[in-house]
Design a protein around this motif. Sequence first.
Motif, PDB file in Angstrom:
ATOM      1  N   HIS A 624       0.731  -1.209  -0.101  1.00 42.80           N
ATOM      2  CA  HIS A 624      -0.088   0.068   0.122  1.00 42.80           C
ATOM      3  C   HIS A 624       1.037   1.136  -0.116  1.00 42.80           C
ATOM      4  O   HIS A 624       1.042   1.851   0.927  1.00 42.80           O
ATOM      5  N   ARG A 626       1.945   5.042  -2.059  1.00 39.17           N
ATOM      6  CA  ARG A 626       1.153   6.139  -2.969  1.00 39.17           C
ATOM      7  C   ARG A 626       1.512   6.055  -4.347  1.00 39.17           C
ATOM      8  O   ARG A 626       0.801   6.766  -4.954  1.00 39.17           O
ATOM      9  N   ARG A 629      -1.752   3.366  -6.808  1.00 36.31           N
ATOM     10  CA  ARG A 629      -3.038   3.437  -5.964  1.00 36.31           C
ATOM     11  C   ARG A 629      -3.812   2.284  -6.788  1.00 36.31           C
ATOM     12  O   ARG A 629      -4.141   2.162  -8.111  1.00 36.31           O
ATOM     13  N   GLY A 630      -4.744   1.792  -6.083  1.00 41.63           N
ATOM     14  CA  GLY A 630      -5.949   1.135  -6.394  1.00 41.63           C
ATOM     15  C   GLY A 630      -5.659  -0.322  -6.793  1.00 41.63           C
ATOM     16  O   GLY A 630      -4.616  -0.707  -7.066  1.00 41.63           O
ATOM     17  N   TRP A 631      -6.718  -0.947  -7.294  1.00 37.28           N
ATOM     18  CA  TRP A 631      -6.468  -2.279  -7.924  1.00 37.28           C
ATOM     19  C   TRP A 631      -5.951  -3.060  -6.727  1.00 37.28           C
ATOM     20  O   TRP A 631      -5.322  -4.277  -7.024  1.00 37.28           O
ATOM     21  N   PRO A 634      -7.999  -4.348   0.135  1.00 38.10           N
ATOM     22  CA  PRO A 634      -7.801  -4.351   1.449  1.00 38.10           C
ATOM     23  C   PRO A 634      -7.233  -4.867   2.232  1.00 38.10           C
ATOM     24  O   PRO A 634      -7.086  -6.180   1.937  1.00 38.10           O
ATOM     25  N   PRO A 635      -6.176  -4.430   3.435  1.00 32.35           N
ATOM     26  CA  PRO A 635      -5.533  -5.367   4.090  1.00 32.35           C
ATOM     27  C   PRO A 635      -6.484  -6.504   5.045  1.00 32.35           C
ATOM     28  O   PRO A 635      -7.571  -6.484   5.258  1.00 32.35           O
ATOM     29  N   ASP A 638      -8.655  -6.086   8.531  1.00 33.97           N
ATOM     30  CA  ASP A 638      -9.702  -4.904   8.983  1.00 33.97           C
ATOM     31  C   ASP A 638     -10.934  -5.812   9.289  1.00 33.97           C
ATOM     32  O   ASP A 638     -11.874  -6.131   8.247  1.00 33.97           O
ATOM     33  N   SER A 640     -13.908  -4.683  10.204  1.00 37.22           N
ATOM     34  CA  SER A 640     -15.194  -4.163   9.643  1.00 37.22           C
ATOM     35  C   SER A 640     -15.828  -4.329   8.461  1.00 37.22           C
ATOM     36  O   SER A 640     -16.716  -4.163   8.009  1.00 37.22           O
ATOM     37  N   LEU A 641     -14.851  -5.202   7.672  1.00 32.72           N
ATOM     38  CA  LEU A 641     -15.255  -5.445   6.190  1.00 32.72           C
ATOM     39  C   LEU A 641     -15.979  -6.921   6.387  1.00 32.72           C
ATOM     40  O   LEU A 641     -15.325  -7.973   6.844  1.00 32.72           O
TER      41      LEU A 641
ATOM     42  N   VAL B  47      -5.833  10.302  -8.644  1.00 34.47           N
ATOM     43  CA  VAL B  47      -6.335  10.017  -7.198  1.00 34.47           C
ATOM     44  C   VAL B  47      -6.395  11.059  -6.149  1.00 34.47           C
ATOM     45  O   VAL B  47      -7.409  11.408  -5.424  1.00 34.47           O
ATOM     46  N   ASP B  48      -5.104  11.681  -5.998  1.00 35.91           N
ATOM     47  CA  ASP B  48      -5.252  12.712  -4.937  1.00 35.91           C
ATOM     48  C   ASP B  48      -5.993  13.757  -5.273  1.00 35.91           C
ATOM     49  O   ASP B  48      -6.967  14.447  -4.652  1.00 35.91           O
ATOM     50  N   GLN B  51      -9.690  12.869  -4.762  1.00 39.35           N
ATOM     51  CA  GLN B  51     -10.011  12.737  -3.445  1.00 39.35           C
ATOM     52  C   GLN B  51     -10.327  14.148  -2.846  1.00 39.35           C
ATOM     53  O   GLN B  51     -11.263  14.296  -1.822  1.00 39.35           O
ATOM     54  N   GLU B  77     -13.778   2.460 -13.021  1.00 42.71           N
ATOM     55  CA  GLU B  77     -12.183   2.692 -12.836  1.00 42.71           C
ATOM     56  C   GLU B  77     -12.018   3.874 -11.787  1.00 42.71           C
ATOM     57  O   GLU B  77     -11.352   3.387 -10.591  1.00 42.71           O
ATOM     58  N   ASP B  80     -12.861   2.244  -8.502  1.00 41.63           N
ATOM     59  CA  ASP B  80     -11.761   1.200  -8.026  1.00 41.63           C
ATOM     60  C   ASP B  80     -10.595   2.123  -7.557  1.00 41.63           C
ATOM     61  O   ASP B  80      -9.891   1.572  -6.666  1.00 41.63           O
ATOM     62  N   LEU B  81     -10.257   3.345  -8.309  1.00 41.71           N
ATOM     63  CA  LEU B  81      -9.111   3.676  -7.665  1.00 41.71           C
ATOM     64  C   LEU B  81      -9.392   4.955  -6.658  1.00 41.71           C
ATOM     65  O   LEU B  81      -8.632   4.997  -5.686  1.00 41.71           O
ATOM     66  N   GLU B  84     -10.640   4.662  -1.820  1.00 42.91           N
ATOM     67  CA  GLU B  84      -9.796   3.765  -1.451  1.00 42.91           C
ATOM     68  C   GLU B  84      -9.972   3.349  -0.062  1.00 42.91           C
ATOM     69  O   GLU B  84     -10.609   3.996   0.773  1.00 42.91           O
ATOM     70  N   TYR B  85      -9.366   2.360   0.335  1.00 46.37           N
ATOM     71  CA  TYR B  85      -9.254   1.811   1.528  1.00 46.37           C
ATOM     72  C   TYR B  85      -8.587   2.584   2.656  1.00 46.37           C
ATOM     73  O   TYR B  85      -7.667   3.184   2.245  1.00 46.37           O
ATOM     74  N   TYR B  89     -13.607   3.989   3.105  1.00 47.10           N
ATOM     75  CA  TYR B  89     -14.115   2.907   3.673  1.00 47.10           C
ATOM     76  C   TYR B  89     -13.045   2.126   4.544  1.00 47.10           C
ATOM     77  O   TYR B  89     -11.627   2.693   4.650  1.00 47.10           O
ATOM     78  N   GLY B  90     -13.595   1.241   5.392  1.00 49.19           N
ATOM     79  CA  GLY B  90     -12.448   0.674   6.346  1.00 49.19           C
ATOM     80  C   GLY B  90     -12.486   1.234   7.888  1.00 49.19           C
ATOM     81  O   GLY B  90     -13.192   2.525   8.018  1.00 49.19           O
ATOM     82  N   HIS B  91     -11.769   0.861   8.566  1.00 49.19           N
ATOM     83  CA  HIS B  91     -11.559   1.433   9.785  1.00 49.19           C
ATOM     84  C   HIS B  91     -11.450   2.926  10.093  1.00 49.19           C
ATOM     85  O   HIS B  91     -12.071   3.653  10.679  1.00 49.19           O
ATOM     86  N   LEU B 137     -21.337   1.360   1.604  1.00 44.12           N
ATOM     87  CA  LEU B 137     -20.242   0.996   2.476  1.00 44.12           C
ATOM     88  C   LEU B 137     -19.440   2.078   2.820  1.00 44.12           C
ATOM     89  O   LEU B 137     -18.543   2.065   3.959  1.00 44.12           O
TER      90      LEU B 137
END
Lengths: 641, 204
Positions: A624, A626, A629-631, A634-635, A638, A640-641, B47-48, B51, B77, B80-81, B84-85, B89-91, B137
């Motif tokens: 992970h 910078r 990115r993407g594709w 998630p770890p 987690d 919560s998933l 992506v930046d 976001q 797409e 997907d990009l 991000e986790y 979403y995610g914790h 989500l």
Amino acid sequence: MELLAAAFVYLCAAVIAVPLANRFGLGSVLGYLIAGVVIGPVLGIVGGETVELQHFAEFGVVMMLFLVGLELQPAMLWRMRAQLLGLGGLQVVGTTMAVAAIAMAFGLTWQPALALGMILALSSTAIVLQTLNEKGWMSTQGGKSAFSVLLTQDIAVIPMLALMPLLAVGSGPLLDGHAFMPSEAPWGAAHAAGGGDPHAAPTVFETLPDWAQALAVLAVIAAIIIVGRTVIRPIFRFIAESKLREIFTAAALMLVIGIALLMNYVGLSPALGTFLAGVVLSDSEYRHELESDIEPFKGLLLGLFFITVGAGIDFNLLFSNPVGLIGLALGLMALKALLLFTLATLFRLRGADRWLFTLGLAQAGEFAFVLFGFALGAGVLDPDLIKSMTLVVALTMLMTPGLFILHEKVLAPRSVTSADRAADEIDEPGKVVVAGMGRFGQIVTRMLVTNGHTVTVLDHDPETVENLTRVGFRAYYGDAMRPDLLHSAGLENADLLIAAIDGREKQTELVHHVAKTYPHVIIHARAQDRHHVYELENAGAHHTERETFEASLALGRDALISLGYHPFRAEGARRTFRDHDGSALNALRDTWNAEGVSGSYIDAMRAHGQTLFELMKTDRAERHDRSDRGWTPPPKGDASL
Amino acid sequence: MKTLVYLAHPRMDRSEINGPMYKAAAAIEGITCVDLYAEYPTFEIDVDREQARLTSHDAIVFLHPLYWYSVPALVKEWMDLVLEYGFAYGHEGHALDKKVMFNAVSCGATEAAYQPAGANGAHLRDLLAPIEKSADLCRMRFLAPFTIYAAGRAKDEGRDLSHLAAWAGLLRALRDDELDIDAARRALELNDIAATCVAPSEAV
């Protein structure tokens, strides 16, 4: 007067008067006339020698007709035939008839009356085109129609030159070799020694029987066409390959002078011959180069010609009968305007377009001075009549800027034309000039042409240009660095310049010149490297592309694939690298602009190289980061998933 | 509510509905408009930047034709990009909490096809389930879609102008916090609600 001193006086007068006249919207022709008036009748610096100078300067007319011919591509003429024959033809014939009728009412016999009609039917191409271009009226319906009429008039000069001697009272039989030009005139106008000078020894040609002379004339015309089509191009190509610009200029001058001499020898008008040669060469790839080479000579000689006309203006005549002459000028303009208005109505011009057409073309033009000289030589018109009519023509030209102002400020705002036509939904395909047709420029050009855009190509390699012409490109030979060539390639009407010539400095210089001279043109420039990008940006390029950058990245990606990377992963590496390089390009710009390649520039570059290295390293180590990115899922931890 | 409209249409030169809708949105003050296919013609999404856009707006609208019962490829797409986790979403991913999102969709088939008993066997809102679940989500508030059916004939049949007026009214209401968000979340479509947002002077 001594030669250099005389040259200095003429040049000095022109240099002061012409830019001033232009500034006041009077056009360069009036500028020259005024210069002539100042050094002639007003200050009396020049005197009788202007008459002799005028004969020399008349060669400018021959050159002008060569250039007119070069501009007339047969295909374009055919496309415009309806406008040229209909609108233009009716204007020329109608005005000629009307003026001739009035002249006869004033007591002239029909021959001089007809000559006067033809001469005054013409309008001032120089003033009108300049104004239309300056004000941006060229693309309006009125501007386009005015242009077709002016083009018709330019062509009509040729038959007028041919007809003029026939109108001389007591002229000889049609084909005696003198019929197509005044017999004493070397270049198409008055006096001096030449083809048919009665005092000169007869040439071989003149000793031939009439039928053989006629045959010889036809043979010469055929020869010009055939030689122009077959031999001239390889010769120009050979000369062009020597890369000696002045030799190309010499060859162009040689061509024009040679044809003039040949035509003179067989007793035809040199102007007619060079016009024909111009038309023959008008679709050759050397057209723009020839134009650029001849143009300055023509401009100066014609300028000199107009100065001599100005110097010859008889002010006593004006002061002795001001009301009569100004009245004649106003009357002439009213008559021409009336005919133009009628034609405009007939050809469905409305509102502002009709007024532009009517007022714009109402003056008499610079061709009148040329034809007056010609008519004088042929003995068609009386010298006194020519003196006063020269004044009348100059007065109509002097009033023209006022009429344009009247149109712009008073008439155009009042007439609403927008309702006549719905706006076009689809824009015309953009006009693009590509400078430099190497491997780089060729790909760009092919892509633009494939998408239906009009592309004009300039290159300095004759072989490339000929090959491109053969496969149907609009390609022209010439050094893209030359301002006049860029001008004749139509850059002022272009939307886009693709600058792709070889040579770092030349490329930058080209971009600088175009950005300064044609601020409306968007410039895409090919750069050699990062520093060149900055140089081109500073020169005014809107977009730059390093010539080897994208290709190298593509090859780098393929190399990674060969090393076993998944293709999409390799593509990701390519994008990361390119993004990083792009940000380095931006980050280093200010340093480079301020100090060039200095110590701090090198430090900054090194630091950027380091971050890229770090980036790639973390990329390998962590999932992970910078840069990738993407594709990525998630770890796994987690909850919560 | 600061509103962001993402247009996603790969053939703008042939667009009769989405193009005018995009233009209408751009003409409304306070609405940010982004043409995704123009900004990322090579699908290389920044992506930046995206976001940051999401963070600085409260309502996200996707304006697009329906492709295979879903969004055009670039929007997928983008999802997907950009989603991000750890961001969406995610914790730790709470950047999009409570933001409003909906789709403004042009459909080729008639409204009758988008019925449980129709050719497509479901309402459009139900077919957009993957988008709705993604929004859920990300803890966003997903609204019913704003739709136009038989979009290819809408212009010829003169249905486009009333749709444009409703669209503009809807965006203005959203911007001015005058939209009943709970009702919009419950609805099957936004069209009826949007129709009430049209100012009388602009009714077609």
